[in-house]
Design a protein around this motif. Structure first.
Motif, short mmCIF file in Angstrom:
data_model
loop_
_atom_site.label_atom_id
_atom_site.label_comp_id
_atom_site.label_asym_id
_atom_site.label_seq_id
_atom_site.Cartn_x
_atom_site.Cartn_y
_atom_site.Cartn_z
N VAL A 28 0.85 -1.18 0.00
CA VAL A 28 0.00 0.00 0.00
C VAL A 28 0.89 1.24 0.00
N TRP A 29 0.65 2.11 -0.95
CA TRP A 29 1.39 3.37 -1.06
C TRP A 29 0.41 4.52 -0.91
N VAL A 37 -4.50 16.20 -4.78
CA VAL A 37 -5.54 15.21 -4.48
C VAL A 37 -4.87 13.96 -3.88
N PRO A 38 -5.23 13.60 -2.64
CA PRO A 38 -4.65 12.40 -2.02
C PRO A 38 -5.29 11.13 -2.58
N PHE A 39 -4.50 10.06 -2.64
CA PHE A 39 -5.01 8.77 -3.11
C PHE A 39 -4.20 7.65 -2.48
N VAL A 40 -4.72 6.43 -2.61
CA VAL A 40 -4.03 5.23 -2.14
C VAL A 40 -3.79 4.35 -3.35
N ALA A 41 -2.58 3.78 -3.45
CA ALA A 41 -2.23 2.89 -4.57
C ALA A 41 -1.84 1.53 -4.00
N TYR A 42 -2.24 0.48 -4.70
CA TYR A 42 -1.90 -0.89 -4.33
C TYR A 42 -0.96 -1.40 -5.41
N ILE A 43 0.32 -1.49 -5.09
CA ILE A 43 1.33 -1.78 -6.12
C ILE A 43 1.88 -3.19 -5.93
N THR A 44 1.79 -3.98 -6.99
CA THR A 44 2.24 -5.37 -6.93
C THR A 44 3.67 -5.55 -7.44
N ILE A 45 4.10 -4.71 -8.35
CA ILE A 45 5.43 -4.87 -8.95
C ILE A 45 6.06 -3.50 -9.19
N VAL A 46 7.33 -3.37 -8.86
CA VAL A 46 8.13 -2.21 -9.27
C VAL A 46 9.40 -2.76 -9.91
N GLN A 47 9.89 -2.08 -10.90
CA GLN A 47 11.02 -2.62 -11.65
C GLN A 47 11.89 -1.48 -12.17
N VAL A 48 13.19 -1.67 -12.10
CA VAL A 48 14.16 -0.74 -12.66
C VAL A 48 14.58 -1.28 -14.02
N HIS A 49 14.78 -0.39 -14.97
CA HIS A 49 15.25 -0.84 -16.28
C HIS A 49 16.52 -1.68 -16.12
N ARG A 50 16.59 -2.73 -16.88
CA ARG A 50 17.66 -3.72 -16.77
C ARG A 50 19.06 -3.11 -16.86
N LYS A 51 19.24 -2.10 -17.68
CA LYS A 51 20.57 -1.51 -17.89
C LYS A 51 20.97 -0.51 -16.81
N GLU A 52 20.06 -0.17 -15.94
CA GLU A 52 20.31 0.84 -14.91
C GLU A 52 20.89 0.21 -13.64
N ASP A 53 21.69 0.98 -12.91
CA ASP A 53 22.19 0.57 -11.60
C ASP A 53 21.05 0.77 -10.60
N ASN A 54 20.60 -0.30 -9.99
CA ASN A 54 19.46 -0.19 -9.08
C ASN A 54 19.85 -0.21 -7.61
N THR A 55 21.10 0.00 -7.28
CA THR A 55 21.57 -0.07 -5.90
C THR A 55 20.81 0.91 -5.01
N GLU A 56 20.75 2.17 -5.39
CA GLU A 56 20.06 3.18 -4.59
C GLU A 56 18.56 2.91 -4.56
N PHE A 57 18.00 2.50 -5.68
CA PHE A 57 16.58 2.19 -5.75
C PHE A 57 16.23 1.08 -4.76
N ARG A 59 17.79 0.22 -2.05
CA ARG A 59 17.93 0.72 -0.68
C ARG A 59 16.69 1.56 -0.31
N GLU A 60 16.28 2.46 -1.19
CA GLU A 60 15.13 3.31 -0.90
C GLU A 60 13.83 2.51 -0.86
N LEU A 61 13.75 1.44 -1.62
CA LEU A 61 12.54 0.63 -1.65
C LEU A 61 12.27 -0.05 -0.31
N GLN A 62 13.29 -0.19 0.51
CA GLN A 62 13.14 -0.82 1.83
C GLN A 62 12.58 0.14 2.88
N GLU A 63 12.48 1.45 2.56
CA GLU A 63 11.98 2.44 3.50
C GLU A 63 10.46 2.46 3.46
#
Length: 81
Positions: A28-29, A37-57, A59-63
């Motif tokens: 739940v986001w 306008v406030p809203f609630v999102a139910y997100i099942t998948i997030v993905q970084v493009h394959r060629k990108e460095d996702n290290t920071e992403f 780390r932030e996804l755990q917050e």
């Protein structure tokens, strides 16, 4: 539409009530549109493009934060684990 979302610590199980499909886990986001306008999102998948460095992403996804009371009221009890 442009919006900003923030991850909460809440995960719910969602499914299509019209079929016997498998259920999905969704985080739940809480969000707000650019116009405020406030809203609630139910997100099942997030993905970084394959060629990108996702290290920071990754780390932030755990917050996560605890959901606001209004978000908890918005979550349909049929979706709660």
């Amino acid at each position: 539409m442009k919006a900003t979302i923030q991850s909460t610590d809440r995960v719910v199980s969602i499914s299509d009530p019209t079929c016997a499909c498998a259920t999905l886990q969704a985080r739940v986001w809480e969000g707000v549109t650019e116009s405020g306008v406030p809203f609630v999102a139910y997100i099942t998948i997030v993905q970084v493009h394959r060629k990108e460095d996702n290290t920071e992403f990754e780390r932030e996804l755990q917050e996560h934060k605890a959901p606001d009371a209004s978000t908890l009221r918005a979550i349909d009890s049929r979706f709660v684990l």
